[in-house]
Design an enzyme around this catalytic site. Sequence first.
Site, PDB file in Angstrom:
ATOM      1  N   HIS A 144     -48.402 -28.705  18.731  1.00 27.04           N
ATOM      2  CA  HIS A 144     -48.413 -27.243  18.891  1.00 27.04           C
ATOM      3  C   HIS A 144     -47.089 -26.580  18.499  1.00 27.04           C
ATOM      4  CE1 HIS A 144     -52.266 -27.520  20.845  1.00 27.04           C
ATOM      5  NE2 HIS A 144     -51.795 -28.205  21.863  1.00 27.04           N
ATOM      6  N   ASP A 180     -57.162 -35.016  19.690  1.00 26.78           N
ATOM      7  CA  ASP A 180     -56.734 -34.401  20.951  1.00 26.78           C
ATOM      8  C   ASP A 180     -57.772 -33.345  21.366  1.00 26.78           C
ATOM      9  OD1 ASP A 180     -53.719 -33.973  22.379  1.00 26.78           O
ATOM     10  OD2 ASP A 180     -55.016 -32.210  22.478  1.00 26.78           O
ATOM     11  N   HIS A 182     -57.180 -30.418  22.138  1.00 26.68           N
ATOM     12  CA  HIS A 182     -56.712 -29.093  21.711  1.00 26.68           C
ATOM     13  C   HIS A 182     -56.494 -29.051  20.200  1.00 26.68           C
ATOM     14  CE1 HIS A 182     -55.456 -29.648  25.952  1.00 26.68           C
ATOM     15  NE2 HIS A 182     -55.850 -28.393  26.077  1.00 26.68           N
ATOM     16  N   ASP A 263     -56.300 -36.550  26.058  1.00 26.28           N
ATOM     17  CA  ASP A 263     -56.797 -35.555  27.011  1.00 26.28           C
ATOM     18  C   ASP A 263     -58.270 -35.205  26.816  1.00 26.28           C
ATOM     19  OD1 ASP A 263     -56.257 -34.275  24.632  1.00 26.28           O
ATOM     20  OD2 ASP A 263     -54.871 -32.797  25.469  1.00 26.28           O
TER      21      ASP A 263
HETATM   22 ZN   LIG Z   1     -54.202 -31.623  24.048  1.00 23.92          ZN
END
Ligand SMILES: [Zn+2]
Length: 384
Positions: A144, A180, A182, A263
């Site tokens: 990110h 992931d 995200h 995650d």
């Molecule tokens: Zn994540």
Amino acid sequence: MNDVMTALSARTSPLPQFIGAEIYRGSTYGPWHPLRVPRVSTVMDLSRALGWLPPAQFITSPRAKTAALTGYHTAAYLAALQAAEAAQTVSDAVRARHGLGTPSNPVFSEMFRRPATAAGGSLLAGELLKNGGIIYSPAGGTHHGLPDRANGFCYLNDPVLAIQSLRRNGAQRVAYVDIDAHHPDGVEHAFAQDPDTLLISTHEANRWPRTGAITDQGAGQVFNLPVPAGLHDDDMALILHELILPAVTAFRPDAIVLQCGADAVLEDPQSRLCLSNNAHWAVVAALRDIAPRYLVLGGGGYNPWSVGRLWTGVWAVLNDHEIPDHLPDQATGVLRALRWDGAPKRLQPQDHWMTTLRDAPRQGMIHDAVRSGVAQLKPRIVGA
Ligand SMILES: [Zn+2]
């Protein structure tokens, strides 16, 4: 020889290399932050307890020099990050401009040195893979990070730096795969318009950062598949075989970077996805022999047991180690010593978290959204 065999014969380093460091042990983002839990140290301890991490396969990660980080980050941001670590506080102006000193990206004691060590590992990986090989850096995967600001628990964007380093060291075409929970907004920001960087991401729909729409195309090489809550192993197997593998193979990459965030498993507190760790290991294995250079990074993962077990299993897969059904005492000791203060009620420790690496598979009917999403993206794979 076929292309794959030719690619693999270019590998000069016979054994996969693990990049780690002691800075991650005991480092915490603070008592209320999801990253208060140990992760990389657990993987190192478990791997050593299982006899899987001899000195010949372990590299201590260097800390990246500031100048090496300017390939992606601004000098002003790097200066602010170092100043924040030194002062252990930030001004309102720095908080507003650079996203430091926020609930997501707090001021903490190693807030520059820790991410700079993960970034140093990613930069080094690109160099070490010059002539091919396999490298695992579970501290990496901070997808990110943005050029001028911290974002989503990430202070630096080591996957971007890894791809840049691979390219400096001879890999022209790089396939980046991110499983992931995200969306890797920072990585897409960096390479969306680069036709030599394939970007494939699966991420939970309607979850932060809410980027990564299925309609994003970049320069034609961006594949985003938002997936529904409840995603299970059979869904992921379909995505792997119908989307990820055909897209990566058709791209003919010189290097593959896999962001293997932990995650998206059922036991993680930060997503509503329901994979078992078998799903991640299947992706790791399937991508292993497609390109001459293979870099596997970590990423998210906020349950100290599920992330430690999953990422240790990744190392086993990369090395063809058989994962035992029951862990030896020394390994169970590593897991029993973990603590997770403030664990959600639904995630109270279970016995198999202490005694096994492998989860029970989580299967089911393929979700309609998975089937339709793959069908929407598949025609865009060039040459498939
Ligand atoms: Zn994540």
